[in-house]
Design an enzyme around this catalytic site. Structure first.
Site, PDB file in Angstrom:
ATOM      1  N   LYS A  44      40.890  52.987  39.784  1.00 29.98           N
ATOM      2  CA  LYS A  44      39.518  52.736  39.817  1.00 29.98           C
ATOM      3  C   LYS A  44      39.235  52.094  38.236  1.00 29.98           C
ATOM      4  CE  LYS A  44      35.866  52.223  42.555  1.00 29.98           C
ATOM      5  NZ  LYS A  44      35.932  52.060  43.952  1.00 29.98           N
TER       6      LYS A  44
ATOM      7  N   ASP B 194      33.701  46.445  43.916  1.00 28.90           N
ATOM      8  CA  ASP B 194      32.934  47.720  44.115  1.00 28.90           C
ATOM      9  C   ASP B 194      31.581  47.331  44.025  1.00 28.90           C
ATOM     10  OD1 ASP B 194      33.561  50.834  44.907  1.00 28.90           O
ATOM     11  OD2 ASP B 194      31.902  50.684  43.345  1.00 28.90           O
TER      12      ASP B 194
ATOM     13  N   GLY C 288      21.447  51.334  51.297  1.00 32.00           N
ATOM     14  CA  GLY C 288      21.718  50.295  50.614  1.00 32.00           C
ATOM     15  C   GLY C 288      21.598  49.177  51.342  1.00 32.00           C
ATOM     16  N   PHE C 289      21.955  47.872  50.663  1.00 29.88           N
ATOM     17  CA  PHE C 289      21.771  46.722  51.453  1.00 29.88           C
ATOM     18  C   PHE C 289      22.755  45.669  50.719  1.00 29.88           C
ATOM     19  CE2 PHE C 289      19.529  43.906  48.348  1.00 29.88           C
ATOM     20  CZ  PHE C 289      18.837  44.769  47.606  1.00 29.88           C
ATOM     21  N   GLY C 290      23.719  46.306  50.071  1.00 35.32           N
ATOM     22  CA  GLY C 290      24.865  45.394  49.529  1.00 35.32           C
ATOM     23  C   GLY C 290      26.010  45.040  50.486  1.00 35.32           C
ATOM     24  N   ASN C 291      27.340  44.854  49.969  1.00 27.15           N
ATOM     25  CA  ASN C 291      28.320  44.632  50.761  1.00 27.15           C
ATOM     26  C   ASN C 291      28.591  45.540  51.863  1.00 27.15           C
ATOM     27  OD1 ASN C 291      31.854  44.680  50.650  1.00 27.15           O
ATOM     28  ND2 ASN C 291      31.006  42.748  50.749  1.00 27.15           N
ATOM     29  N   VAL C 292      28.637  46.581  51.760  1.00 27.90           N
ATOM     30  CA  VAL C 292      29.072  47.651  52.618  1.00 27.90           C
ATOM     31  C   VAL C 292      28.211  47.860  53.538  1.00 27.90           C
ATOM     32  CG1 VAL C 292      29.834  50.074  53.060  1.00 27.90           C
ATOM     33  CG2 VAL C 292      30.540  48.932  51.057  1.00 27.90           C
TER      34      VAL C 292
ATOM     35  N   TRP D 202      25.738  45.436  54.671  1.00 34.14           N
ATOM     36  CA  TRP D 202      25.840  44.254  55.321  1.00 34.14           C
ATOM     37  C   TRP D 202      26.919  44.257  56.525  1.00 34.14           C
ATOM     38  CZ3 TRP D 202      30.056  40.863  54.557  1.00 34.14           C
ATOM     39  CH2 TRP D 202      30.056  39.624  55.343  1.00 34.14           C
TER      40      TRP D 202
HETATM   41  P1  NDP Z   1      27.158  46.409  46.309  1.00 32.57           P
HETATM   42  O1  NDP Z   1      27.032  46.132  45.032  1.00 32.57           O
HETATM   43  O2  NDP Z   1      27.348  45.284  47.252  1.00 32.57           O
HETATM   44  O3  NDP Z   1      25.652  47.001  46.702  1.00 32.57           O
HETATM   45  C1  NDP Z   1      25.276  48.267  46.281  1.00 32.57           C
HETATM   46  C2  NDP Z   1      23.858  48.085  46.400  1.00 32.57           C
HETATM   47  O4  NDP Z   1      23.178  49.321  46.466  1.00 32.57           O
HETATM   48  C3  NDP Z   1      23.211  47.420  45.082  1.00 32.57           C
HETATM   49  O5  NDP Z   1      22.132  46.675  45.463  1.00 32.57           O
HETATM   50  C4  NDP Z   1      22.616  48.614  44.232  1.00 32.57           C
HETATM   51  O6  NDP Z   1      21.393  48.333  43.535  1.00 32.57           O
HETATM   52  C5  NDP Z   1      22.061  49.635  45.903  1.00 32.57           C
HETATM   53  N1  NDP Z   1      21.728  50.983  45.369  1.00 32.57           N
HETATM   54  C6  NDP Z   1      22.303  51.601  44.230  1.00 32.57           C
HETATM   55  N2  NDP Z   1      21.844  52.942  44.448  1.00 32.57           N
HETATM   56  C7  NDP Z   1      21.174  52.830  45.333  1.00 32.57           C
HETATM   57  C8  NDP Z   1      20.075  53.958  46.043  1.00 32.57           C
HETATM   58  N3  NDP Z   1      20.311  55.101  45.298  1.00 32.57           N
HETATM   59  N4  NDP Z   1      19.660  53.743  47.109  1.00 32.57           N
HETATM   60  C9  NDP Z   1      19.756  52.500  47.855  1.00 32.57           C
HETATM   61  N5  NDP Z   1      20.340  51.256  47.281  1.00 32.57           N
HETATM   62  C10 NDP Z   1      21.164  51.615  46.017  1.00 32.57           C
HETATM   63  O7  NDP Z   1      28.319  47.480  46.378  1.00 32.57           O
HETATM   64  P2  NDP Z   1      29.073  48.026  47.843  1.00 32.57           P
HETATM   65  O8  NDP Z   1      28.381  47.735  48.973  1.00 32.57           O
HETATM   66  O9  NDP Z   1      30.346  47.059  47.504  1.00 32.57           O
HETATM   67  O10 NDP Z   1      29.256  49.482  47.430  1.00 32.57           O
HETATM   68  C11 NDP Z   1      28.332  50.393  47.948  1.00 32.57           C
HETATM   69  C12 NDP Z   1      29.227  51.721  48.102  1.00 32.57           C
HETATM   70  O11 NDP Z   1      30.299  51.625  48.950  1.00 32.57           O
HETATM   71  C13 NDP Z   1      29.566  52.233  46.621  1.00 32.57           C
HETATM   72  O12 NDP Z   1      29.546  53.569  46.942  1.00 32.57           O
HETATM   73  C14 NDP Z   1      31.084  51.877  46.670  1.00 32.57           C
HETATM   74  O13 NDP Z   1      32.029  52.634  45.815  1.00 32.57           O
HETATM   75  C15 NDP Z   1      31.646  51.969  48.147  1.00 32.57           C
HETATM   76  N6  NDP Z   1      32.773  51.244  48.722  1.00 32.57           N
HETATM   77  C16 NDP Z   1      32.793  50.034  48.591  1.00 32.57           C
HETATM   78  C17 NDP Z   1      33.914  49.176  49.063  1.00 32.57           C
HETATM   79  C18 NDP Z   1      34.145  47.802  49.038  1.00 32.57           C
HETATM   80  O14 NDP Z   1      34.956  47.291  49.554  1.00 32.57           O
HETATM   81  N7  NDP Z   1      32.978  47.001  48.424  1.00 32.57           N
HETATM   82  C19 NDP Z   1      35.142  50.013  49.649  1.00 32.57           C
HETATM   83  C20 NDP Z   1      34.698  51.348  49.814  1.00 32.57           C
HETATM   84  C21 NDP Z   1      33.557  51.983  49.370  1.00 32.57           C
HETATM   85  P3  NDP Z   1      21.477  48.546  42.080  1.00 32.57           P
HETATM   86  O15 NDP Z   1      22.370  47.925  41.613  1.00 32.57           O
HETATM   87  O16 NDP Z   1      19.807  48.257  41.664  1.00 32.57           O
HETATM   88  O17 NDP Z   1      21.576  50.233  41.639  1.00 32.57           O
HETATM   89  O1  2IT Z   2      36.186  52.203  46.974  1.00 32.87           O
HETATM   90  C1  2IT Z   2      36.830  51.330  47.554  1.00 32.87           C
HETATM   91  O2  2IT Z   2      37.659  51.575  48.211  1.00 32.87           O
HETATM   92  C2  2IT Z   2      36.935  49.941  47.111  1.00 32.87           C
HETATM   93  N1  2IT Z   2      36.013  49.570  46.397  1.00 32.87           N
HETATM   94  C3  2IT Z   2      38.007  49.119  47.529  1.00 32.87           C
HETATM   95  C4  2IT Z   2      39.116  48.891  46.501  1.00 32.87           C
HETATM   96  C5  2IT Z   2      39.975  48.089  47.078  1.00 32.87           C
HETATM   97  O3  2IT Z   2      41.197  47.927  46.296  1.00 32.87           O
HETATM   98  O4  2IT Z   2      39.886  47.193  47.880  1.00 32.87           O
END
Ligand code: NDP
Ligand code: 2IT
Length: 445
Positions: A124, A164, A235-239, A241
């Protein structure tokens, strides 16, 4: 194996690294029996070796903002374990990033990657850079500065970073561009790339899709399905969605999403154009979810609150670590939650986990439930190596099968005498055995 002694020694060697220690405790508690039953692990001192990262790389990043001001951030890559394949894991850009957090995430990644059945070790990385409010040009300069240091330690057969929190397609593009310029090679050194330059279809959606497929498998063990179920997603980020999209496709109704500012409750369900709007909100770089209620006035915003007080059948914590505590878990249980599938890494505190297990909730821990993201990264690597592209249907089918296999592995190692499936134990034991046996095969190196 003297668990408490191992953990207290580890605490002395890693003072103040609470998240790392939390992640290690959870794994060691659940693999204790396997280690006791198999003296080969103790003979090879596997536990002491597996909790120590191969290396922690820490570097300075200097960049200039649009006004000409010079900034300094810290960058990291934790290369934890490469027994079963090259180091693999995401990069996180968030002000909360520390060595502690990245060690917890790198440690989790070892077992998650092992569960995918693909040959990937655990790593990581990231930076304490805050992308919030930065211009496109600032993001680009930062990503380029980050890569001018990171490129020395990565390669398609050595270490393959991905996204991430705070790192998506745009950031990976800027990093890849700089890597290619320095190294002079165009190959699969990063995953989550753009689809025009080596990225896999379905990778952006994969983590969320996988978490929903995992929930579906858990529900099947009780003769249930996703159809007609209500879900809360944080959350409303990548995961988030990806999870919301797939939940809708499979007939569930999502009634809540959240941001760091609070949560949105939408009794009509978050579907169709509302899901597209999640992407727009995220792209605004403001990281607040409240504007959803201006766009869709039937929805209500609850400032500073978490969505776990909303009545739902399914909960998908998809934001960040330790975002769902014991009280939240109790609220969910009191409201009749059936399944919890973790899109985020370690979003539930140990107290929350205990509440779910005690109440026999179907509880899928992140290293199993969110493994679809890194698994699809593995599929991207394969396509890069073969120099061809699979269709979206092909990738999704492979992802679906991988999630079913992960579920099966959890059942194999996690089924208790009363029939209850302890997915935490199942995931940790299944992930551990493959890595530990590989370490033994390869000797003390
Ligand atoms: P993103 O950056 O796309 O979205 C994360 C969002 O969540 C940000 O907007 C962040 O806002 C918000 N956030 C942070 N803290 C909180 C909270 N306490 N309550 C609600 N929203 C919050 O990230 P991802 O969607 O990629 O990642 C989300 C989670 O999934 C992480 O734990 C990541 O490690 C995990 N993950 C991601 C993978 C991937 O492929 N992307 C794979 C496996 C796991 P702000 O920046 O303002 O804090
Ligand atoms: O937490 C995770 O598994 C990720 N952020 C994805 C890692 C990756 O190499 O695709």
């Amino acid at each position: 194996m003297n668990l408490e002694k191992i953990l207290s020694d580890l605490e002395n060697r890693n003072p103040g690294q609470h998240e790392f220690l939390q992640a290690v405790r959870e794994v060691l508690e659940t693999i204790e029996d396997v280690v006791k039953e198999n003296p080969k692990y103790e003979a090879a001192n596997i536990i002491e070796r597996i909790v120590e990262p191969d290396r922690v790389i820490k570097f300075k990043i200097q960049w200039v903002d649009d006004k000409g001001k010079v900034h300094v951030n810290r960058g990291y890559r934790v290369q934890f374990n490469n027994a079963i394949g090259p180091y693999k894991g995401g990069l996180r850009f968030h002000p909360s990033v520390t060595e502690d957090g990245l060690k917890f995430l790198g440690f989790e990644q070892i077992f998650k990657n092992s569960l995918t059945t693909l040959p990937m070790g655990g790593a990581k990385g990231g930076s304490d850079f805050d992308p919030k409010g930065k211009s496109q040009a600032e993001i680009m300069r930062f990503c380029q500065a980050f890569m001018t240091e990171l490129y020395k330690y990565i390669g398609p057969d050595m270490d393959i970073p991905a996204g991430d929190i705070g790192v998506g397609g745009r950031e990976l593009g800027y990093m890849f561009g700089m890597y290619k310029k320095i190294v002079g090679e165009h190959h699969g050194v990063l995953t989550g790339k753009g689809r025009n330059w080596g990225g896999s279809l379905i990778r952006p959606e994969a983590t969320g899709f996988g978490a929903v497929f995992f929930a579906e498998e858990m529900l099947k063990t009780r003769g249930e399905s996703l159809k007609g179920k209500t879900a809360c997603v944080s959350g409303f980020g990548n995961v988030s969605w990806g999870a919301v999209t797939k939940l809708n496709q499979l007939g569930a109704k999502v009634v809540a999403i959240s941001g760091p500012d609070g949560y949105v409750y939408d009794p009509d369900g978050i579907s169709g154009e509302k899901i597209d709007y999640m992407l727009e909100l995220r792209a605004s770089n403001q990281d607040i979810v409240k504007p959803y209620t201006y766009e869709f006035p039937n929805a209500q915003f609850f400032e500073g609150k978490r969505p776990w007080e909303v009545k739902c059948d399914l909960a998908f914590p998809c934001a960040i670590q330790n975002e769902l505590n014991g009280q939240d878990a109790q609220n969910l249980v009191n409201n009749g939650v059936i399944a919890v599938s973790e899109g985020a890494n370690m979003p539930c505190t140990p107290e929350a986990m205990e509440v779910f297990l005690k109440n026999k909730v179907l509880y899928g821990p992140g290293k199993a439930a969110n493994a679809g993201g890194v698994a699809t990264s593995g599929l991207e690597q394969t396509q890069n190596a073969m120099k061809l592209n699979w269709s979206a249907e092909e990738v999704e089918e492979k992802l679906h099968n991988i999630m079913k296999n992960i579920h099966e592995a959890c059942v194999k190692y996690g089924k208790e005498s009363d029939g209850f499936i302890n997915y935490v134990k199942g995931a940790n034991v299944a992930g551990f055995i493959k890595v530990a046996d590989s370490m033994i095969d390869q000797g003390v190196v």
